[in-house]
Design a protein around this motif. Structure first.
Motif, short mmCIF file in Angstrom:
data_model
loop_
_atom_site.label_atom_id
_atom_site.label_comp_id
_atom_site.label_asym_id
_atom_site.label_seq_id
_atom_site.Cartn_x
_atom_site.Cartn_y
_atom_site.Cartn_z
N GLU A 40 18.20 3.43 -7.81
CA GLU A 40 17.09 3.63 -7.99
C GLU A 40 16.22 2.50 -7.93
OE1 GLU A 40 14.34 5.36 -11.99
OE2 GLU A 40 16.48 5.30 -11.99
N ALA A 41 16.71 1.42 -8.13
CA ALA A 41 15.64 0.08 -8.07
C ALA A 41 15.55 -0.46 -6.45
CB ALA A 41 16.71 -1.03 -8.67
N GLU A 42 16.45 0.07 -5.73
CA GLU A 42 16.32 -0.33 -4.38
C GLU A 42 15.15 0.63 -3.71
OE1 GLU A 42 20.03 0.40 -2.06
OE2 GLU A 42 20.97 -1.59 -2.82
N GLU A 43 15.06 2.03 -4.27
CA GLU A 43 14.04 2.83 -3.75
C GLU A 43 12.77 2.34 -4.26
OE1 GLU A 43 14.85 6.72 -5.12
OE2 GLU A 43 16.63 6.83 -3.95
N ASP A 44 12.53 1.62 -5.60
CA ASP A 44 11.35 1.11 -5.91
C ASP A 44 10.86 -0.04 -5.25
OD1 ASP A 44 11.47 3.11 -7.97
OD2 ASP A 44 12.36 1.78 -9.41
N LEU A 45 11.92 -0.92 -4.92
CA LEU A 45 11.54 -2.02 -4.03
C LEU A 45 10.99 -1.76 -2.37
CD1 LEU A 45 14.44 -4.29 -5.40
CD2 LEU A 45 11.83 -4.36 -5.77
N GLN A 46 11.04 -0.55 -2.16
CA GLN A 46 10.75 0.02 -0.67
C GLN A 46 9.40 -0.63 -0.58
OE1 GLN A 46 12.78 0.27 1.76
NE2 GLN A 46 14.63 0.22 0.50
N GLU A 47 8.50 -0.33 -1.55
CA GLU A 47 7.10 -0.32 -1.37
C GLU A 47 6.52 -2.09 -1.59
OE1 GLU A 47 5.17 2.06 -4.02
OE2 GLU A 47 6.01 3.99 -3.14
N LEU A 48 7.43 -2.84 -2.03
CA LEU A 48 7.15 -4.22 -2.52
C LEU A 48 7.02 -5.02 -0.97
CD1 LEU A 48 8.91 -5.16 -5.45
CD2 LEU A 48 6.73 -4.47 -5.50
N GLU A 49 6.20 -5.72 -0.72
CA GLU A 49 6.02 -6.63 0.61
C GLU A 49 6.70 -7.98 0.16
OE1 GLU A 49 1.92 -6.94 1.69
OE2 GLU A 49 1.89 -4.81 1.90
N THR A 50 7.74 -8.37 1.15
CA THR A 50 8.41 -9.52 0.99
C THR A 50 7.79 -10.56 1.41
OG1 THR A 50 9.61 -9.17 3.08
CG2 THR A 50 10.56 -8.15 0.95
N ASP A 51 6.90 -10.70 2.33
CA ASP A 51 6.25 -11.70 3.03
C ASP A 51 4.65 -11.69 2.42
OD1 ASP A 51 8.17 -12.24 4.75
OD2 ASP A 51 7.59 -10.80 6.37
N SER A 52 4.35 -13.17 2.48
CA SER A 52 3.12 -13.25 2.10
C SER A 52 1.90 -12.59 2.94
CB SER A 52 2.76 -14.84 1.71
OG SER A 52 1.21 -14.99 1.27
N LEU A 53 0.98 -12.33 2.50
CA LEU A 53 -0.14 -11.68 3.46
C LEU A 53 -0.86 -12.85 4.05
CD1 LEU A 53 -1.88 -8.93 1.02
CD2 LEU A 53 -0.28 -8.75 3.16
N LEU A 54 -0.88 -13.99 3.70
CA LEU A 54 -1.55 -15.20 4.15
C LEU A 54 -0.81 -15.68 5.62
CD1 LEU A 54 -1.91 -17.58 1.09
CD2 LEU A 54 -3.83 -15.94 2.24
N HIS A 55 0.48 -15.16 5.68
CA HIS A 55 1.14 -15.61 6.85
C HIS A 55 1.43 -14.40 7.75
CE1 HIS A 55 2.05 -19.64 5.13
NE2 HIS A 55 2.41 -19.06 4.20
N ALA A 56 1.01 -13.37 7.47
CA ALA A 56 1.30 -11.98 8.00
C ALA A 56 0.08 -12.11 9.27
CB ALA A 56 0.90 -10.79 7.27
N PRO A 57 0.55 -11.39 10.40
CA PRO A 57 -0.18 -11.34 11.48
C PRO A 57 -1.39 -10.45 11.21
CG PRO A 57 1.67 -10.27 12.07
CD PRO A 57 1.95 -11.04 10.73
N PRO A 58 -2.55 -10.51 11.91
CA PRO A 58 -3.56 -9.42 11.96
C PRO A 58 -3.19 -8.01 12.33
CG PRO A 58 -4.15 -10.99 13.46
CD PRO A 58 -2.79 -11.61 12.81
N LEU A 59 -3.83 -7.03 11.61
CA LEU A 59 -3.36 -5.53 12.22
C LEU A 59 -3.98 -5.29 13.42
CD1 LEU A 59 -3.84 -3.90 8.85
CD2 LEU A 59 -2.00 -4.60 9.55
N SER A 60 -3.21 -4.56 14.18
CA SER A 60 -3.92 -4.12 15.40
C SER A 60 -4.68 -2.86 15.31
CB SER A 60 -2.71 -3.73 16.33
OG SER A 60 -1.82 -2.72 15.85
N GLU A 61 -5.41 -2.53 16.27
CA GLU A 61 -6.52 -1.44 15.91
C GLU A 61 -5.48 0.10 15.58
OE1 GLU A 61 -9.41 -1.51 15.92
OE2 GLU A 61 -9.71 -3.64 16.51
N GLU A 62 -4.53 0.26 16.40
CA GLU A 62 -3.78 1.36 15.97
C GLU A 62 -3.43 1.31 14.40
OE1 GLU A 62 -2.05 4.95 16.56
OE2 GLU A 62 -3.54 3.83 17.85
#
Length: 351
Positions: A40-62
């Motif tokens: 159950e804990a692994e299912e709850d952790l699926q929605e958490l983002e492991t990487d910071s948004l500051l280092h994430a690449p920008p989203l594509s148009e799609e």
């Protein structure tokens, strides 16, 4: 946490997204309930983002077109109940013994919370640093231990006993009014007089026939105090003046706290010195309970900087006068005059 402590130092320096799943799972499965809790804990952790948004690449148009946070919120099966995690102060206070109490007014959650103060008036600073200690020192009266206290005389009137109905009747009130004036208390460190509130009122009888006079009075009062004044109505009908009961014929507003000190500061240091051939305020003013009053004529009201800077905005001969009522915490007019005299208000005449 125990599994992470068992890792080597280089492995612990890597982000969680680059570690294999087996490295940070539980060390041992003791029973079926712990295995179900882990799943159950692994299912709850699926929605958490492991990487910071500051280092994430920008989203594509799609990805931008497919990004629908509102749809993901609707698809979520488990929602946090808002009433459990949000505190709402009670609407009514049900006494000091009730288990649910309202927070203090200084708490931003409170219903009566008022932000501020954002300034510190000069007159209030002078009062706290100079006037209050001087009043407490100059009016101190030393009473040796063992001195008998003076008993308060009976202020209510008795009955002469000329009628049998006078027996066991309560005492009568004082002459001239139903209320007794306050007894003057000695000034100590607990009851140093201070300004409680200031009320500015303007009576405009011309507003009964011409409502523009009421608009000019309300505009001037708004400029003086910075608060929207309330419209007052006549209480009695006077045929000689053409006034009927319930007609709008004045405005008033009340200043509390720093606004009251700032208004008195302007009166003392800006307006009073500009009045020509002015003796001061009559020393007989007061209601016997520490509240004093004085008035400004239309010519004197022009001396306020808020009126003087935009004097051409007001119609000619429509600027009214006003009456200022200063309410203090003093228990007598003598103490109230001492307080205002220390602040710079001049008085003339005998008491």
């Amino acid at each position: 946490m125990a599994s992470l402590r068992g890792l080597s130092r280089p492995a612990r320096s890597l982000p969680l997204s680059q570690l294999p799943r087996q490295t940070y799972t539980a060390c041992s499965i003791r029973c079926a309930s712990s295995q179900a809790a882990k799943a159950e804990a692994e299912e709850d952790l699926q929605e958490l983002e492991t990487d910071s948004l500051l280092h994430a690449p920008p989203l594509s148009e799609e990805e931008k077109r497919q990004f629908r946070p509102w749809k993901r919120a609707l698809d979520r099966q488990f929602m946090l109940p808002s009433g459990r995690y949000q505190y709402h102060p009670p609407k009514y206070n049900r006494g000091p013994l009730h288990p649910i109490q309202s927070p203090p007014s200084s708490d931003p959650v409170a219903r009566d919370f008022v932000p501020g103060p954002f300034n510190f008036p000069r007159l209030k600073h002078t009062y706290q640093s100079t006037i209050a200690p001087d009043l407490m020192t100059l009016l101190y009266e030393h009473t040796p231990p063992g001195t008998p206290k003076n008993e308060t005389p009976q202020r209510l009137r008795g009955w002469d006993g000329s009628s049998p109905y006078h027996k066991n009747r309560p005492l009568r009130g004082p002459r001239g009014g139903p209320n007794l004036p306050l007894l003057e208390r000695d000034i100590t460190f607990k009851n140093i007089p201070e300004i409680k509130e200031v009320t500015i009122a303007s009576y405009v009888p011309e507003a009964v026939k011409d409502p523009e006079h009421l608009l000019a009075a309300r505009t001037a009062m708004l400029a003086l105090t910075g608060t929207l004044p309330t419209v007052t109505k006549t209480k009695h009908s006077i045929a000689q003046w053409g006034i009927k009961e319930g007609e709008k014929a004045g405005v008033k507003t009340t200043l509390i706290g720093n606004a009251a000190y700032e208004f008195l500061d302007r009166c003392i240091h800006l307006v009073f010195p500009k009045i020509k051939d002015w003796k001061g305020i009559s020393a007989t003013t007061g209601d016997g309970s520490g509240n004093l009053a004085w008035g400004f004529t239309p010519e004197e009201l022009k001396l306020f900087p808020e009126i003087e800077v935009n004097y051409s905005m007001y119609p000619a001969k429509m600027l009214p006068g006003c009456r200022v009522f200063v309410k203090t915490t003093a228990t007598s007019d003598r103490h109230a005059r001492l307080l205002l005299q220390a602040m710079g208000v001049p008085f003339y005449g005998k008491v």
